[in-house]
Design an enzyme around this catalytic site. Structure first.
Site, PDB file in Angstrom:
ATOM      1  N   ASP A  50      39.909  38.283  33.762  1.00  0.00           N
ATOM      2  CA  ASP A  50      39.858  38.126  35.135  1.00  0.00           C
ATOM      3  C   ASP A  50      38.221  38.332  35.407  1.00  0.00           C
ATOM      4  OD1 ASP A  50      41.343  38.917  38.092  1.00  0.00           O
ATOM      5  OD2 ASP A  50      39.445  39.985  37.672  1.00  0.00           O
ATOM      6  N   TYR A  55      30.862  39.159  39.663  1.00  0.00           N
ATOM      7  CA  TYR A  55      30.557  39.825  38.514  1.00  0.00           C
ATOM      8  C   TYR A  55      29.407  39.602  37.824  1.00  0.00           C
ATOM      9  CZ  TYR A  55      35.534  41.334  39.389  1.00  0.00           C
ATOM     10  OH  TYR A  55      36.668  42.039  39.781  1.00  0.00           O
ATOM     11  N   LYS A  84      36.845  34.265  41.043  1.00  0.00           N
ATOM     12  CA  LYS A  84      37.100  34.802  42.587  1.00  0.00           C
ATOM     13  C   LYS A  84      35.858  34.109  43.282  1.00  0.00           C
ATOM     14  CE  LYS A  84      39.332  38.868  41.284  1.00  0.00           C
ATOM     15  NZ  LYS A  84      38.607  39.266  40.035  1.00  0.00           N
ATOM     16  N   HIS A 116      37.832  36.306  47.252  1.00  0.00           N
ATOM     17  CA  HIS A 116      37.725  37.543  46.630  1.00  0.00           C
ATOM     18  C   HIS A 116      37.946  38.763  47.945  1.00  0.00           C
ATOM     19  CE1 HIS A 116      35.438  40.090  43.533  1.00  0.00           C
ATOM     20  NE2 HIS A 116      36.375  40.782  43.863  1.00  0.00           N
TER      21      HIS A 116
END
Length: 290
Positions: A50, A55, A84, A116
């Site tokens: 994930d 990120y 996301k 997200h």
């Protein structure tokens, strides 16, 4: 279609299966750290990974998988990849954002792609443009789903109200809602909404940002069944059919977190853990987002 044979799965409303255990990659930074965590995860049976645009590690994850899958005799079809849409791409830039994730991951398709956050970067949470932007993002995801570039689409951090709004307007129902979930935040209403709509409810932050591993009840339950507090917290979720995404950069912790499927918590222990519910959020709170 892969069976993700080494880890139990849960069916999605797209008629695909999603592993109950995945590696969360939030805060994993740099090619080396991502590679090490992915290597440890594949070695111990993880088949789901994930990530997210925010990120900033999609390219590193894609590269690590390309290098490591052949080593384990695996192919792209043997793993389930989630990413996301970043809040900065909510609305008019959603298509571009999703395609950018695909490009960074260097994949032909993403197994699951989520919005997200229900809000939009740069707008106030109460801004009345948020609902329109969400709807526009969802339409873009539906289009990419129709093209097969996204095999399943869903949302993250949505409240019951956001879920109801989406269900009234969508052509393709969300496959997954990913939210914070642990014994101090049992999310009863949200889980009922998901059940009603046939949406898979998925947990993140199962350890409450590490706070819950020091909870006296969690420690006592763990000692009683000869497990670590982290294993008990993860087991509490999967025993309720809730997929989990523990994150760690330490190979031994990654391996330890995978030891979920060879023990069962007693009803008494499940109740003791659930009784810790305080509606407490350690992560983002989207309840104010219009």
């Amino acid at each position: 279609m892969s069976s993700f044979s080494s880890t139990p799965t849960i069916p999605l409303n797209t008629e695909t299966q999603m592993p109950l255990l995945g590696l969360g990659t939030y805060k994993l930074q740099g090619a080396e750290e991502v590679h090490r965590a992915v290597d440890a995860a594949l070695a111990t049976g993880y088949r789901a990974f994930d990530t997210a645009a925010v990120y900033r590690n999609e390219a590193d994850l894609g590269r690590a998988l390309r290098e490591l899958l052949p080593r384990y005799g695996l192919t792209r079809q043997d793993v389930f990849i989630t990413s996301k849409l970043g809040p900065k791409d909510q609305g008019v830039k959603a298509m571009e954002g999703a395609l950018h994730s695909l490009s960074l991951l260097d994949l032909d398709y993403i197994d699951l792609y989520l919005i997200h956050w229900p809000g939009t970067q740069g707008l106030s949470v109460t801004d009345q443009r948020n609902p329109g932007n969400r709807a526009q993002s969802w339409a873009a995801l539906e289009e990419l789903y129709a093209q097969g570039k996204l095999r399943a689409i869903g949302v993250s951090n949505y409240t019951p109200a956001h879920m109801k709004e989406l269900m009234q307007s969508c052509k393709v129902a969300p496959a997954v809602l990913q939210v914070e979930f642990h014994p101090r935040l049992c999310q009863v209403e949200l889980r009922n909404v998901c059940k009603e709509y046939g949406v898979c409810f998925q947990a993140y932050s199962s350890l409450g940002k590490g706070e819950l591993v020091t909870d006296p009840v969690v420690i006592e339950v763990a000692q009683g069944c000869g497990r670590t507090p982290a294993q008990v917290l993860l087991r509490w979720a999967v025993q309720q059919g809730v997929p989990v995404l523990p994150k760690s950069s330490h190979p031994e912790r990654v391996a330890e977190n995978a030891e979920l499927f060879n023990f069962t918590l007693s009803d008494k222990d499940m109740h003791r853990l659930s009784a810790l519910d305080r509606g407490h959020k350690y992560c983002w709170d989207s309840s104010e987002v219009a």
